[in-house]
Design a protein around this motif. Sequence first.
Motif, PDB file in Angstrom:
ATOM      1  N   PHE A 149      20.377  32.805  60.693  1.00  0.00           N
ATOM      2  CA  PHE A 149      21.668  32.212  60.321  1.00  0.00           C
ATOM      3  C   PHE A 149      21.767  31.995  58.820  1.00  0.00           C
ATOM      4  CE2 PHE A 149      22.758  30.250  64.693  1.00  0.00           C
ATOM      5  CZ  PHE A 149      23.485  31.379  65.021  1.00  0.00           C
ATOM      6  N   SER A 150      20.654  31.639  58.200  1.00  0.00           N
ATOM      7  CA  SER A 150      20.650  31.489  56.741  1.00  0.00           C
ATOM      8  C   SER A 150      20.931  32.822  56.063  1.00  0.00           C
ATOM      9  CB  SER A 150      19.311  30.937  56.262  1.00  0.00           C
ATOM     10  OG  SER A 150      19.087  29.665  56.782  1.00  0.00           O
ATOM     11  N   SER A 151      20.363  33.889  56.587  1.00  0.00           N
ATOM     12  CA  SER A 151      20.617  35.199  55.977  1.00  0.00           C
ATOM     13  C   SER A 151      22.080  35.601  56.185  1.00  0.00           C
ATOM     14  CB  SER A 151      19.665  36.260  56.530  1.00  0.00           C
ATOM     15  OG  SER A 151      19.950  36.567  57.873  1.00  0.00           O
ATOM     16  N   PHE A 152      22.651  35.299  57.371  1.00  0.00           N
ATOM     17  CA  PHE A 152      24.072  35.572  57.595  1.00  0.00           C
ATOM     18  C   PHE A 152      24.945  34.740  56.653  1.00  0.00           C
ATOM     19  CE2 PHE A 152      23.102  37.537  61.732  1.00  0.00           C
ATOM     20  CZ  PHE A 152      23.976  38.596  61.687  1.00  0.00           C
ATOM     21  N   PHE A 153      24.574  33.475  56.461  1.00  0.00           N
ATOM     22  CA  PHE A 153      25.339  32.606  55.569  1.00  0.00           C
ATOM     23  C   PHE A 153      25.266  33.128  54.136  1.00  0.00           C
ATOM     24  CE2 PHE A 153      25.536  28.919  52.704  1.00  0.00           C
ATOM     25  CZ  PHE A 153      26.821  28.487  52.990  1.00  0.00           C
ATOM     26  N   LEU A 154      24.076  33.501  53.684  1.00  0.00           N
ATOM     27  CA  LEU A 154      23.920  34.037  52.332  1.00  0.00           C
ATOM     28  C   LEU A 154      24.690  35.343  52.181  1.00  0.00           C
ATOM     29  CD1 LEU A 154      22.561  33.683  49.584  1.00  0.00           C
ATOM     30  CD2 LEU A 154      20.587  34.944  50.496  1.00  0.00           C
ATOM     31  N   PHE A 155      24.610  36.202  53.188  1.00  0.00           N
ATOM     32  CA  PHE A 155      25.359  37.458  53.184  1.00  0.00           C
ATOM     33  C   PHE A 155      26.866  37.181  53.085  1.00  0.00           C
ATOM     34  CE2 PHE A 155      27.736  40.646  55.623  1.00  0.00           C
ATOM     35  CZ  PHE A 155      27.401  41.803  54.943  1.00  0.00           C
ATOM     36  N   SER A 156      27.359  36.238  53.879  1.00  0.00           N
ATOM     37  CA  SER A 156      28.789  35.901  53.857  1.00  0.00           C
ATOM     38  C   SER A 156      29.200  35.300  52.523  1.00  0.00           C
ATOM     39  CB  SER A 156      29.119  34.913  54.983  1.00  0.00           C
ATOM     40  OG  SER A 156      28.814  35.452  56.225  1.00  0.00           O
ATOM     41  N   LEU A 157      28.361  34.436  51.998  1.00  0.00           N
ATOM     42  CA  LEU A 157      28.660  33.794  50.722  1.00  0.00           C
ATOM     43  C   LEU A 157      28.738  34.822  49.592  1.00  0.00           C
ATOM     44  CD1 LEU A 157      29.010  30.880  49.620  1.00  0.00           C
ATOM     45  CD2 LEU A 157      26.592  30.962  49.017  1.00  0.00           C
ATOM     46  N   ILE A 158      27.778  35.724  49.524  1.00  0.00           N
ATOM     47  CA  ILE A 158      27.783  36.752  48.472  1.00  0.00           C
ATOM     48  C   ILE A 158      28.936  37.725  48.689  1.00  0.00           C
ATOM     49  CG2 ILE A 158      26.481  38.688  47.495  1.00  0.00           C
ATOM     50  CD1 ILE A 158      23.933  37.044  47.988  1.00  0.00           C
ATOM     51  N   SER A 159      29.211  38.081  49.934  1.00  0.00           N
ATOM     52  CA  SER A 159      30.345  38.974  50.221  1.00  0.00           C
ATOM     53  C   SER A 159      31.664  38.336  49.801  1.00  0.00           C
ATOM     54  CB  SER A 159      30.404  39.314  51.707  1.00  0.00           C
ATOM     55  OG  SER A 159      29.303  40.066  52.084  1.00  0.00           O
ATOM     56  N   ALA A 160      31.831  37.051  50.094  1.00  0.00           N
ATOM     57  CA  ALA A 160      33.048  36.343  49.700  1.00  0.00           C
ATOM     58  C   ALA A 160      33.160  36.270  48.181  1.00  0.00           C
ATOM     59  CB  ALA A 160      33.070  34.944  50.304  1.00  0.00           C
ATOM     60  N   PHE A 161      32.042  36.016  47.505  1.00  0.00           N
ATOM     61  CA  PHE A 161      32.046  35.961  46.050  1.00  0.00           C
ATOM     62  C   PHE A 161      32.428  37.321  45.461  1.00  0.00           C
ATOM     63  CE2 PHE A 161      29.770  36.513  42.006  1.00  0.00           C
ATOM     64  CZ  PHE A 161      30.403  35.515  41.261  1.00  0.00           C
ATOM     65  N   LEU A 162      31.849  38.399  45.984  1.00  0.00           N
ATOM     66  CA  LEU A 162      32.166  39.739  45.486  1.00  0.00           C
ATOM     67  C   LEU A 162      33.628  40.101  45.761  1.00  0.00           C
ATOM     68  CD1 LEU A 162      28.938  41.700  46.459  1.00  0.00           C
ATOM     69  CD2 LEU A 162      29.643  40.943  44.178  1.00  0.00           C
ATOM     70  N   LEU A 163      34.134  39.715  46.917  1.00  0.00           N
ATOM     71  CA  LEU A 163      35.534  39.962  47.253  1.00  0.00           C
ATOM     72  C   LEU A 163      36.453  39.160  46.332  1.00  0.00           C
ATOM     73  CD1 LEU A 163      37.468  41.385  49.215  1.00  0.00           C
ATOM     74  CD2 LEU A 163      37.328  39.343  50.654  1.00  0.00           C
ATOM     75  N   PHE A 164      36.074  37.930  46.060  1.00  0.00           N
ATOM     76  CA  PHE A 164      36.860  37.071  45.176  1.00  0.00           C
ATOM     77  C   PHE A 164      36.904  37.643  43.757  1.00  0.00           C
ATOM     78  CE2 PHE A 164      37.082  33.326  42.316  1.00  0.00           C
ATOM     79  CZ  PHE A 164      38.341  32.871  42.671  1.00  0.00           C
ATOM     80  N   THR A 165      35.751  38.086  43.249  1.00  0.00           N
ATOM     81  CA  THR A 165      35.729  38.646  41.887  1.00  0.00           C
ATOM     82  C   THR A 165      36.477  39.976  41.853  1.00  0.00           C
ATOM     83  OG1 THR A 165      33.565  39.658  42.320  1.00  0.00           O
ATOM     84  CG2 THR A 165      33.582  37.518  41.211  1.00  0.00           C
ATOM     85  N   GLU A 166      36.435  40.722  42.937  1.00  0.00           N
ATOM     86  CA  GLU A 166      37.170  41.996  42.996  1.00  0.00           C
ATOM     87  C   GLU A 166      38.684  41.742  43.002  1.00  0.00           C
ATOM     88  OE1 GLU A 166      37.486  45.284  46.367  1.00  0.00           O
ATOM     89  OE2 GLU A 166      35.423  45.049  45.598  1.00  0.00           O
ATOM     90  N   CYS A 167      39.099  40.684  43.667  1.00  0.00           N
ATOM     91  CA  CYS A 167      40.530  40.350  43.711  1.00  0.00           C
ATOM     92  C   CYS A 167      41.039  39.846  42.361  1.00  0.00           C
ATOM     93  CB  CYS A 167      40.813  39.302  44.790  1.00  0.00           C
ATOM     94  SG  CYS A 167      40.636  39.926  46.462  1.00  0.00           S
ATOM     95  N   LEU A 168      40.202  39.231  41.573  1.00  0.00           N
ATOM     96  CA  LEU A 168      40.598  38.701  40.279  1.00  0.00           C
ATOM     97  C   LEU A 168      40.731  39.777  39.222  1.00  0.00           C
ATOM     98  CD1 LEU A 168      38.543  35.389  39.980  1.00  0.00           C
ATOM     99  CD2 LEU A 168      40.976  35.645  40.460  1.00  0.00           C
ATOM    100  N   GLN A 169      40.135  40.923  39.437  1.00  0.00           N
ATOM    101  CA  GLN A 169      40.198  41.989  38.448  1.00  0.00           C
ATOM    102  C   GLN A 169      41.560  42.666  38.524  1.00  0.00           C
ATOM    103  OE1 GLN A 169      36.924  44.401  37.883  1.00  0.00           O
ATOM    104  NE2 GLN A 169      35.573  42.648  37.728  1.00  0.00           N
ATOM    105  N   PRO A 170      42.121  42.988  37.353  1.00  0.00           N
ATOM    106  CA  PRO A 170      43.456  43.610  37.337  1.00  0.00           C
ATOM    107  C   PRO A 170      43.447  45.067  37.758  1.00  0.00           C
ATOM    108  CG  PRO A 170      42.727  43.100  35.086  1.00  0.00           C
ATOM    109  CD  PRO A 170      41.669  42.645  36.025  1.00  0.00           C
TER     110      PRO A 170
END
Length: 170
Positions: A149-170
Amino acid sequence: MNAIETKKHTKYSLELIFNEADKMSTELLGSIAENTNKSFILIAIYFSVLSYSFFKVIEDYNFLYFILILGSILGCFVLRKNIFPNTICIKGALPENMIQEYFSSFTEEDLDKEYLATQIESYNYAMIENKETIEKMVNRFKKSIYIVFSSFFLFSLISAFLLFTECLQP
């Protein structure tokens, strides 16, 4: 457990104690088998996640899935002892404990009581050992789930962060 003083017990009371020990021993052995079966199922799930993640890494070059691979491998590693527990004590007393010179000095009623006392002591030892085995198995089971579950949480957290940074790029 101290040796049972058969002079303080009737044959009926010893039989009652023995029957209760037998029931408890059967339950403990069933719990070990159940925990082993659950561990097999959990390892199968972990291998499913492992294979899916492996193919994601190979096909899409998405190295983020290495987190899930690592979590699945660690989860399986923790559960490995649940599949084949080191010690399982079976019910009953060893014949070598029951056929000793010590027992030849007793009469019928006292002999039956001594045999029952020996069986009860044997069951008590086995139940203590099996209880410790179950506690270790349950702790490994929980630890394995926490790791995955920790690995799933870390995977989700990093995926969300990467998606968030991708959305912020013009």
